[in-house]
Design a protein around this motif. Structure first.
Motif, short mmCIF file in Angstrom:
data_model
loop_
_atom_site.label_atom_id
_atom_site.label_comp_id
_atom_site.label_asym_id
_atom_site.label_seq_id
_atom_site.Cartn_x
_atom_site.Cartn_y
_atom_site.Cartn_z
N GLY A 28 41.94 28.38 45.69
CA GLY A 28 42.13 28.38 47.14
C GLY A 28 43.45 29.04 47.52
N ALA A 29 43.61 29.30 48.82
CA ALA A 29 44.79 30.03 49.30
C ALA A 29 46.11 29.36 48.93
N GLY A 30 46.13 28.03 48.88
CA GLY A 30 47.37 27.31 48.61
C GLY A 30 47.95 27.57 47.23
N TYR A 31 47.11 28.00 46.29
CA TYR A 31 47.60 28.25 44.93
C TYR A 31 47.37 29.68 44.49
N ALA A 32 47.15 30.58 45.44
CA ALA A 32 46.93 31.98 45.11
C ALA A 32 48.14 32.60 44.41
N ASN A 33 49.35 32.28 44.86
CA ASN A 33 50.55 32.86 44.25
C ASN A 33 50.71 32.43 42.79
N MET A 34 50.42 31.15 42.52
CA MET A 34 50.49 30.68 41.14
C MET A 34 49.44 31.39 40.28
N ALA A 35 48.22 31.50 40.81
CA ALA A 35 47.14 32.14 40.08
C ALA A 35 47.47 33.61 39.80
N LYS A 36 48.08 34.28 40.78
CA LYS A 36 48.46 35.69 40.59
C LYS A 36 49.47 35.83 39.46
N GLU A 37 50.42 34.91 39.40
CA GLU A 37 51.43 34.98 38.34
C GLU A 37 50.82 34.68 36.98
N LEU A 38 49.89 33.72 36.94
CA LEU A 38 49.19 33.42 35.69
C LEU A 38 48.40 34.65 35.21
N ALA A 39 47.70 35.28 36.16
CA ALA A 39 46.89 36.46 35.82
C ALA A 39 47.77 37.60 35.30
N LYS A 40 48.88 37.84 35.98
CA LYS A 40 49.78 38.93 35.60
C LYS A 40 50.39 38.69 34.21
N THR A 41 50.87 37.47 33.99
CA THR A 41 51.51 37.15 32.71
C THR A 41 50.50 37.18 31.57
N PHE A 42 49.30 36.65 31.83
CA PHE A 42 48.26 36.69 30.79
C PHE A 42 47.89 38.12 30.43
N SER A 43 47.75 38.97 31.43
CA SER A 43 47.41 40.37 31.19
C SER A 43 48.49 41.07 30.37
N GLU A 44 49.75 40.81 30.73
CA GLU A 44 50.87 41.42 30.01
C GLU A 44 50.95 40.92 28.57
N THR A 45 50.61 39.66 28.37
CA THR A 45 50.70 39.05 27.04
C THR A 45 49.54 39.46 26.15
N SER A 46 48.34 39.49 26.71
CA SER A 46 47.14 39.71 25.91
C SER A 46 46.59 41.13 25.94
N GLY A 47 46.92 41.85 27.01
CA GLY A 47 46.34 43.17 27.19
C GLY A 47 44.98 43.14 27.84
N SER A 48 44.51 41.93 28.16
CA SER A 48 43.19 41.77 28.80
C SER A 48 43.31 41.85 30.31
N LYS A 49 42.33 42.42 30.95
CA LYS A 49 42.32 42.55 32.40
C LYS A 49 41.86 41.24 33.04
N VAL A 50 42.42 40.92 34.21
CA VAL A 50 41.99 39.76 34.99
C VAL A 50 41.58 40.22 36.38
N THR A 51 40.37 39.87 36.78
CA THR A 51 39.93 40.12 38.15
C THR A 51 40.31 38.90 38.98
N GLU A 52 40.90 39.10 40.15
CA GLU A 52 41.38 38.00 40.97
C GLU A 52 40.55 37.88 42.25
N ASN A 53 40.15 36.64 42.57
CA ASN A 53 39.34 36.36 43.75
C ASN A 53 39.98 35.21 44.53
N TYR A 54 40.70 35.54 45.59
CA TYR A 54 41.36 34.51 46.39
C TYR A 54 40.92 34.66 47.85
N GLY A 55 40.93 33.56 48.56
CA GLY A 55 40.52 33.62 49.96
C GLY A 55 40.97 32.41 50.72
N GLY A 56 40.03 31.70 51.32
CA GLY A 56 40.36 30.53 52.13
C GLY A 56 40.51 29.29 51.26
#
Length: 242
Positions: A28-56
């Motif tokens: 949900g929107a309230g934790y989008a920033n945390m999820a974005k940071e998790l996705a970014k750090t995971f991608s940088e660490t693993s080399g795997s792509k993350v698709t992000e879906n955030y909204g209401g």
């Protein structure tokens, strides 16, 4: 024989692609920033792509999953997920820990905290929609315990989400609001103050779950493992889950 071999190759390719399916993360929107940071750090660490879906709110995001948006990893609070009427089933759930309801107030308002909610100093306060946001339900429970009949209707404002409640207080359009720890910390220099509300509502327990059918996706399994690593654990803590 050629048809049989072709069919087998197609099935083999399908399962191979499924096994390595990339992480598609939603919250949900309230934790989008945390999820974005998790996705970014995971991608940088693993080399795997993350698709992000955030909204209401998470209810809307789960509805999108039911309609086939492809998300395979969900971050939300346990209570909301249990209460949602959705055909989407989650498996392999992991705890991210608890997080509190937080009361914030605008700059220039001379109050000590939530204990002054009933005072005339606070002309109007807001909280997220209880039907859509866990912090709205927590705030509603807290207010019910105080006695909602003690507040004039014009003093209480229900709005869509934590980000909206935060924005109203930051802009000084209302005196105070109930939000989450993430919003309070991110805007600490833009508000007058904040207080964590630790009692008077059902504890908010955050979890991550895998959409059923994606348990064997290797990137998904790798993401869950990342969440248990030192780097993975620091990010939720940074955003107020601890």
């Amino acid at each position: 024989m050629k048809i049989s071999i072709g069919a087998l190759l197609a099935v083999s390719l399908l399962f191979s692609c499924h096994a390595y399916a990339e992480v598609s993360l939603t919250t949900g929107a309230g934790y989008a920033n945390m999820a974005k940071e998790l996705a970014k750090t995971f991608s940088e660490t693993s080399g795997s792509k993350v698709t992000e879906n955030y909204g209401g709110n998470i209810g809307q995001m789960m509805a999108q999953i039911a309609n086939g948006n492809g998300a395979n990893v969900v971050i939300s609070d346990e209570g909301t997920l249990k209460n949602l009427k959705t055909p989407v089933q989650l498996t392999n759930e992991q705890s991210l820990d608890n997080t509190p309801l937080v009361f914030i107030w605008r700059k220039g308002l001379d109050i000590k905290g939530v204990s002054e909610l009933k005072s005339d100093k606070i002309k109007q306060f807001a909280y997220p929609d209880p039907k859509a946001a866990v912090y709205g339900r927590a705030a509603q429970q807290f207010l019910d315990n105080l006695g909602t009949d003690q507040f004039p209707k014009e003093k209480v404002m229900k709005i869509a989400s934590v980000p909206q409640a935060t924005a109203y207080v930051v802009k000084g359009e209302i005196d105070a609001g109930f939000v989450n720890r993430t919003a309070a910390k991110a805007n600490k220099n833009k508000i007058g103050g904040s207080e964590e509300v630790l009692n008077g509502y059902t504890p908010i327990h955050m979890i991550v779950g895998v959409v059923k059918g994606h348990e064997k996706d290797q990137d998904v399994a790798q993401f869950l493992k990342f969440l248990q690593s030192e780097k993975g654990k620091k990010i939720p803590m940074k955003h107020g889950i601890q």
